[in-house]
Design an enzyme around this catalytic site. Structure first.
Site, PDB file in Angstrom:
ATOM      1  N   SER A 191     -37.935 -16.523  51.035  1.00 23.51           N
ATOM      2  CA  SER A 191     -38.409 -16.220  51.112  1.00 23.51           C
ATOM      3  C   SER A 191     -36.785 -16.338  52.926  1.00 23.51           C
ATOM      4  O   SER A 191     -36.120 -15.019  52.556  1.00 23.51           O
ATOM      5  CB  SER A 191     -38.950 -15.326  52.175  1.00 23.51           C
ATOM      6  OG  SER A 191     -39.802 -16.330  52.900  1.00 23.51           O
ATOM      7  N   HIS A 226     -37.655 -15.863  57.993  1.00 23.01           N
ATOM      8  CA  HIS A 226     -36.874 -14.129  57.838  1.00 23.01           C
ATOM      9  C   HIS A 226     -35.819 -14.583  59.016  1.00 23.01           C
ATOM     10  O   HIS A 226     -34.301 -13.650  58.215  1.00 23.01           O
ATOM     11  CB  HIS A 226     -38.262 -13.242  57.474  1.00 23.01           C
ATOM     12  CG  HIS A 226     -38.966 -13.306  56.493  1.00 23.01           C
ATOM     13  ND1 HIS A 226     -40.438 -12.631  56.722  1.00 23.01           N
ATOM     14  CD2 HIS A 226     -38.841 -14.683  55.544  1.00 23.01           C
ATOM     15  CE1 HIS A 226     -41.074 -12.823  55.602  1.00 23.01           C
ATOM     16  NE2 HIS A 226     -40.561 -13.977  54.974  1.00 23.01           N
TER      17      HIS A 226
END
EC number: 3.4.21.105
Length: 192
Positions: free
Chosen positions: A116, A169
């Site tokens: 991610s 992220h």
């Protein structure tokens, strides 16, 4: 399906296949071995095991985790590779893996896995290149809002018993935005 896969770049396909194969191996009983071999360096003696700075991105912890990450990577990583080449995507993958891993480790320690952080780097790169290069990828309005909503959901996810790598992220998004901005400016300067 064959034609669809033929349109994808080598790096997109290789990284996707590696994630799937590793996930399948985890399901077949090799999870402990995989976690041990591929986690971010946790001990001083692991610091010289350089693969660990990127291998954590190839391991996923659930069906939803791998499906979400690979869907976004396959679409948007594929866009980068088709438009700018395999070397660009590979460089972005390696740099984003190392930076997001470092940041996530600094914030929460070495117990994290998944693509991610790289996905957010890819999304940031595609977004800024699209904005600065006259809709290069023809992204829909609200694309950046979607990115921010995704990050915000990461902060409230612990309320629902789901832990996310928020530091990875955010740092991934920043890596992608900065890299895309620099590449856009270099492109603009080379055209002048």
């Amino acid at each position: 399906m064959k034609n669809f896969l033929a349109q994808q770049g080598k790096i997109t396909l290789i990284l996707t296949a590696l994630c799937v194969l590793i996930y399948l191996a985890q399901q077949l009983g090799f999870e402990d071995d995989i976690m041990y071999l591929m986690h971010y360096p946790a001990y001083e003696e692991q610091d010289s095991e350089v693969w660990r700075y990127i291998s954590h991105t190839l391991v996923h912890l659930s069906n939803l985790h791998i499906l979400f990450n690979l869907s976004w990577f396959f679409i948007f990583g594929g866009m980068i590779e088709r438009t700018f080449g395999s070397v660009k995507l590979l460089m972005l993958y390696v740099v984003a893996s190392a930076i997001t891993g470092y940041v996530q480790n600094y914030v929460s320690g070495p117990a994290f896995f998944g693509l991610s952080g790289v996905v957010y780097a890819v999304l940031g790169y595609v977004f800024i290149r699209d904005k600065l290069n006259h809709h290069l990828f023809d992204l829909p309005e609200g694309f950046f809002t979607m990115l921010l909503v995704g990050i915000a959901l990461g902060f409230i996810s612990p309320l629902f018993g789901v832990e996310m790598g928020n530091a990875a992220h955010i740092s991934g998004l920043i890596v992608g935005l900065i890299w895309g901005f620099i590449d856009s400016k270099l492109r603009k300067n080379s055209l002048e």
